[in-house]
Design a protein around this motif. Structure first.
Motif, PDB file in Angstrom:
ATOM      1  N   GLU A  23      38.250  36.743  36.504  1.00  0.00           N
ATOM      2  CA  GLU A  23      37.534  38.005  36.253  1.00  0.00           C
ATOM      3  C   GLU A  23      36.201  38.032  36.999  1.00  0.00           C
ATOM      4  OE1 GLU A  23      39.193  38.770  31.689  1.00  0.00           O
ATOM      5  OE2 GLU A  23      37.383  37.552  32.032  1.00  0.00           O
ATOM      6  N   LEU A  46      33.042  36.158  31.194  1.00  0.00           N
ATOM      7  CA  LEU A  46      34.256  36.300  31.991  1.00  0.00           C
ATOM      8  C   LEU A  46      34.894  34.942  32.246  1.00  0.00           C
ATOM      9  CD1 LEU A  46      32.556  38.551  34.703  1.00  0.00           C
ATOM     10  CD2 LEU A  46      33.987  39.392  32.828  1.00  0.00           C
ATOM     11  N   SER A  57      36.719  38.533  40.748  1.00  0.00           N
ATOM     12  CA  SER A  57      37.003  39.951  41.033  1.00  0.00           C
ATOM     13  C   SER A  57      35.732  40.789  40.981  1.00  0.00           C
ATOM     14  CB  SER A  57      38.040  40.494  40.037  1.00  0.00           C
ATOM     15  OG  SER A  57      39.265  39.822  40.187  1.00  0.00           O
TER      16      SER A  57
END
Lengths: 84, 256
Positions: free
Chosen positions: A67, A63, A70
């Motif tokens: 990302e 990631l 999150s």
């Protein structure tokens, strides 16, 4: 402004002893962030570590910072802190 | 040969040549050029075990914070089982970056919580600008006050006894990188007294951190200034912080 690490990887906890902490930003196996069920953990780096390049460790997910941030907000990784 | 000591830095011994009439070299003026940048994934600073607020009858926490991201569960300052400042959006999105301010008593159970989504004085604490948060509790008057950017935005009756057992000071997350916050933090300080509104105004200093020496904090990390990675010195005590899961590049030149 500083740029965050470019790559974050989610790794199976079974692979923890295969991580060379000289090649990642994490301090040690004692300080890594684990999922709440402790089945996964996070590493971050800018240069692909040898243990990944060699295939010795196969990340579950790769990631970018946004990302990964999150993902860390999800119930798999965070539980609400109690308030009064 | 007289020796001057600059208490603001705990460093800088200046030797003044004897035999002259020159004025002593003035202590360097206070400057703030660095802060710490937390990634919200697993960055944090571990400042070690701290006994300074055990059984405290008053306390103050001061910290500067900047972010443009709302952390669902983000710990900014955590003296475990004594006092905490954190974001928590359980139940509803925290669209104004509100913080909770918690006092912890016996066994680490909270006896007062201020802040949260129902209150914030600043329109948005995660607007990408620096903000100053200050949490003051005076047990003698059972009054807790939250100041944001120098303004008292909430006052609440808070009666209790602060936990008596030493715990660790964390900045940016909980132990083992749980509940990390994303953003910059700077100039984290603790007192075992309740700062007056005048003192809080002095700490805020119209939005520009100033030398805290005269206010006698019992813990004060400058979060980058005076630091040599991975150590973040405690300017007034022995609770130096260790940047954990962080790199030298997390010390940044982004300051209030």
């Amino acid at each position: 402004m500083k740029a965050f690490a470019q790559i974050y990887s989610i790794i199976k906890i079974e692979d923890l002893d295969l991580i060379n902490f000289d090649e990642v930003f994490q301090t040690s196996k004692e300080t890594i962030r684990k999922s709440l069920n402790e089945e996964k953990f996070v590493i971050k780096y800018n240069i692909i570590p040898s243990f990944i390049a060699s295939g010795e460790v196969d990340p579950l997910e790769v990631l970018n910072h946004s990302e990964c941030f999150s993902l860390m907000q999800t119930p798999e990784w965070s539980e609400p802190m109690p308030v009064e | 040969m007289p020796i001057l000591f600059n208490p603001a830095k705990k460093k800088g011994i200046f030797m003044v040549p004897s035999g002259g009439t020159k004025s002593p070299t003035p202590a360097p003026s206070f400057t703030n050029t660095k802060s710490l940048d937390f990634d919200g994934v697993d960055d944090y600073v571990d400042c070690g075990s701290f006994a300074g607020l055990n059984s405290a009858t008053a306390l103050t926490v001061s910290v500067w914070f900047k972010s443009s991201v709302y952390s669902s569960f983000g710990r900014l300052v955590n003296l475990e089982k004594h006092v905490e400042i954190f974001q928590n959006s359980s139940g509803a999105p925290n669209t104004k970056g509100c913080f909770h301010y918690v006092l912890m008593g016996t066994w680490g159970n909270s006896f007062a919580t201020l802040g949260g989504r129902t209150q914030n004085g600043v329109s948005d604490l995660c607007d990408g600008d620096w903000h100053h948060l200050c949490f003051v509790w005076d047990g003698s008057t059972t009054t807790a006050i939250v100041y944001e950017d120098g303004i008292a935005v909430q006052t609440k009756t808070a009666s209790g006894t602060i936990n008596s057992v030493s715990d660790t000071i964390y900045i940016g997350a909980d132990p083992a990188a749980a509940n990390p916050i994303q953003g910059n933090a700077d100039e984290v300080a603790l007192w075992n007294t309740a700062l007056s509104p005048t003192d809080v105004a002095a700490v805020y200093n119209s939005g520009s951190p100033d030398d805290l020496t005269s206010l006698s904090p019992i813990f004060w990390t400058r979060n980058g200034d005076d630091a040599t990675y991975p150590t973040i010195p405690d300017e007034v005590g022995s609770n130096d912080g260790t940047m954990t899961n962080m790199v030298a590049g997390d010390i940044v030149t982004d300051v209030p």
